[in-house]
Design a protein around this motif. Structure first.
Motif, mmCIF file in Angstrom:
data_model
loop_
_atom_site.group_PDB
_atom_site.id
_atom_site.type_symbol
_atom_site.label_atom_id
_atom_site.label_comp_id
_atom_site.label_asym_id
_atom_site.label_seq_id
_atom_site.Cartn_x
_atom_site.Cartn_y
_atom_site.Cartn_z
ATOM 1 N N LYS A 114 33.446 5.721 46.859
ATOM 2 C CA LYS A 114 33.979 7.962 46.863
ATOM 3 C C LYS A 114 35.172 7.045 47.710
ATOM 4 N N LYS A 115 35.762 7.959 46.440
ATOM 5 C CA LYS A 115 37.277 7.603 46.723
ATOM 6 C C LYS A 115 37.772 8.713 48.293
ATOM 7 N N LYS A 116 38.402 7.956 48.256
ATOM 8 C CA LYS A 116 39.603 8.724 50.311
ATOM 9 C C LYS A 116 40.553 9.430 50.086
ATOM 10 N N GLU A 117 40.593 10.792 49.391
ATOM 11 C CA GLU A 117 41.498 11.525 48.793
ATOM 12 C C GLU A 117 42.434 13.123 50.085
ATOM 13 N N ALA A 118 41.170 13.227 51.252
ATOM 14 C CA ALA A 118 42.263 13.932 52.104
ATOM 15 C C ALA A 118 42.910 12.879 52.583
ATOM 16 N N LYS A 119 44.284 14.121 52.684
ATOM 17 C CA LYS A 119 45.140 13.731 53.569
ATOM 18 C C LYS A 119 45.714 13.068 55.050
ATOM 19 N N PHE A 120 44.525 13.666 55.783
ATOM 20 C CA PHE A 120 43.869 13.453 56.649
ATOM 21 C C PHE A 120 42.924 13.261 57.244
ATOM 22 N N LEU A 121 42.633 12.394 57.474
ATOM 23 C CA LEU A 121 41.187 11.675 58.221
ATOM 24 C C LEU A 121 40.578 11.031 59.321
ATOM 25 N N MET A 122 39.201 10.962 59.774
ATOM 26 C CA MET A 122 38.894 9.511 60.592
ATOM 27 C C MET A 122 38.222 9.113 59.755
ATOM 28 N N TYR A 123 39.173 7.686 59.936
ATOM 29 C CA TYR A 123 37.910 6.682 59.608
ATOM 30 C C TYR A 123 37.459 4.914 60.426
ATOM 31 N N ALA A 124 35.807 5.493 60.192
ATOM 32 C CA ALA A 124 35.521 4.545 61.244
ATOM 33 C C ALA A 124 35.294 2.797 60.273
ATOM 34 N N ASN A 125 35.984 1.893 61.343
ATOM 35 C CA ASN A 125 35.787 0.773 60.236
ATOM 36 C C ASN A 125 33.926 0.478 61.137
ATOM 37 N N ILE A 126 32.909 0.151 60.908
ATOM 38 C CA ILE A 126 32.159 -0.293 61.675
ATOM 39 C C ILE A 126 31.902 -1.896 61.813
ATOM 40 N N PRO A 127 32.507 -2.523 60.711
ATOM 41 C CA PRO A 127 32.492 -4.042 61.374
ATOM 42 C C PRO A 127 33.229 -4.416 61.864
ATOM 43 N N SER A 128 34.598 -4.020 62.503
ATOM 44 C CA SER A 128 35.591 -4.330 63.095
ATOM 45 C C SER A 128 35.012 -3.449 64.288
ATOM 46 N N TYR A 129 35.021 -2.609 64.385
ATOM 47 C CA TYR A 129 34.615 -1.956 65.328
ATOM 48 C C TYR A 129 35.474 -1.350 65.520
ATOM 49 N N THR A 130 36.226 -0.104 64.885
ATOM 50 C CA THR A 130 37.385 0.223 65.630
ATOM 51 C C THR A 130 37.519 1.803 64.519
ATOM 52 N N LEU A 131 38.144 3.235 65.438
ATOM 53 C CA LEU A 131 37.652 4.585 64.499
ATOM 54 C C LEU A 131 39.716 4.272 64.476
ATOM 55 N N LYS A 132 39.895 5.423 63.134
ATOM 56 C CA LYS A 132 41.220 4.623 62.631
ATOM 57 C C LYS A 132 41.452 6.320 62.016
ATOM 58 N N VAL A 133 42.757 7.027 62.207
ATOM 59 C CA VAL A 133 43.352 8.461 62.138
ATOM 60 C C VAL A 133 44.058 7.846 61.399
ATOM 61 N N VAL A 134 44.017 8.373 60.424
ATOM 62 C CA VAL A 134 44.850 8.155 58.623
ATOM 63 C C VAL A 134 45.335 9.038 58.132
ATOM 64 N N GLU A 135 46.659 9.261 58.026
ATOM 65 C CA GLU A 135 47.377 10.197 57.690
ATOM 66 C C GLU A 135 47.987 10.075 56.632
ATOM 67 N N ASN A 136 47.856 10.789 54.800
ATOM 68 C CA ASN A 136 48.483 10.353 54.107
ATOM 69 C C ASN A 136 48.717 8.877 53.148
ATOM 70 N N ASN A 137 47.622 8.298 54.027
ATOM 71 C CA ASN A 137 47.183 7.051 53.570
ATOM 72 C C ASN A 137 47.484 5.664 54.303
ATOM 73 N N GLU A 138 48.255 6.048 56.140
ATOM 74 C CA GLU A 138 48.486 5.589 56.687
ATOM 75 C C GLU A 138 47.909 5.964 57.794
ATOM 76 N N ILE A 139 47.936 4.385 58.561
ATOM 77 C CA ILE A 139 47.092 4.897 59.804
ATOM 78 C C ILE A 139 47.859 4.935 61.236
ATOM 79 N N LYS A 140 47.878 6.163 62.317
ATOM 80 C CA LYS A 140 48.224 7.054 62.929
ATOM 81 C C LYS A 140 48.246 6.610 63.500
ATOM 82 N N GLU A 141 46.525 6.413 64.287
ATOM 83 C CA GLU A 141 46.420 5.927 65.619
ATOM 84 C C GLU A 141 45.085 5.312 65.169
#
Length: 298
Positions: free
Chosen positions: A243-270
């Motif tokens: 499934k394509k991640k096409e939203a300009k702003f999203l929160m993405y949880a990477n379960i294996p790395s135990y991280t939650l990332k805030v992504v804007e325009n395909n760049e990690i902001k937080e």
């Protein structure tokens, strides 16, 4: 068929008048290293492609072999590019008791891009255009390629237990594991500072606390073979294609790395550390549009 669409111009794609052309040789190298993309070379009839190349070098100009080479390379390229963009598992068949390999999922614009990359001998740019553009996919592929540069994919593993069980045996097995997985040079084993620095690098690469100690999490990671890691990467890259991640702003949880990332325009902001479930109580995987967020419920 999709193979027929590749030949809309009526030109040979993989052969010149006597042997395989440079595009075919480059494709052969790419398929040989399919593990770099989280794929299995055995899915693309690799040995047959190699045999055709070797035979044509011995018997150049054989029309039967040239025709067979065109067919085999085109068929393998269709499978490879399909798996590269859409994944190799037909996961949409929800009523099936088993997964099927995905075939013929390419669209017309995909075929046009593939033809262009083959005719211009620009397979790397064709691959880049077909791969998912999501940063997490790109980051994982690039990191995995770096990991594989001086390492082999082997099922051999060393069972390492934490320091709480047997500290002496743990350090012996840890050194053996680091050597086996391509992290530690045998010359560094003789100095404590040398191999502990390598252990810390191993911990960093696996998202662990870089303390140079073998706790439960580090022992588990050290007990996994490079083949185990490859299968994990293969699974992660596969699901990122579904499934394509096409939203300009999203929160993405990477379960294996135990991280939650805030992504804007395909760049990690937080980026934040987070807690995930276990095997018996897994973190659910879903995509949804968020209308509100509870920051602190207490």
């Amino acid at each position: 068929s999709l193979v027929k669409q590749l030949y809309s111009s009526g030109k040979a794609l993989w052969c010149d008048t006597s042997i395989l052309n440079s595009t075919a040789i480059n494709f052969l190298k790419i398929v040989t290293d399919a593990s770099f993309f989280g794929l299995d070379s055995n899915l693309y009839n690799l040995q047959e492609l190699k045999n055709l190349n070797d035979t044509l070098l011995r018997v150049p100009g054989n029309k039967t072999l040239l025709a067979k080479a065109e067919w085999e390379f085109s068929k393998s390229s269709i499978s490879f590019f399909t798996h590269l963009k859409y994944g190799f598992i037909n996961h949409d068949i929800s009523d099936s008791l088993y997964y099927q390999l995905k075939v013929d999922s390419l669209k017309q614009e995909d075929i046009e891009q593939i033809i262009k990359s083959i005719e211009n001998n620009e397979l790397p740019s064709g691959i880049e255009s077909l791969e998912p553009s999501f940063y997490e996919y790109k980051n994982l592929v690039n990191s995995w390629k770096i990991f594989l540069q001086n390492r082999t994919i082997s099922s051999t593993r060393i069972d390492v237990e934490s320091l709480k069980v047997d500290s002496f045996d743990t350090y012996i097995k840890t050194k053996e594991a680091l050597i086996l997985y391509g992290y530690l040079d045998t010359n560094l084993v003789k100095t404590d500072s040398g191999w502990i620095a390598v252990l810390k690098q191993f911990q960093l690469d696996h998202g662990l606390k870089e303390d140079g100690r073998v706790g439960g999490a580090s022992a588990h990671a050290l007990s996994r073979s490079n083949e185990d890691r490859w299968l994990s990467v293969m699974s992660s890259l596969e699901t990122l294609k579904w499934k394509k991640k096409e939203a300009k702003f999203l929160m993405y949880a990477n379960i294996p790395s135990y991280t939650l990332k805030v992504v804007e325009n395909n760049e990690i902001k937080e980026q934040y550390k987070t807690i995930v479930g276990r095997t018996i109580n897994r973190t659910p995987v879903f995509d949804a549009k968020m209308t509100y967020l509870i920051v602190n419920p207490y």
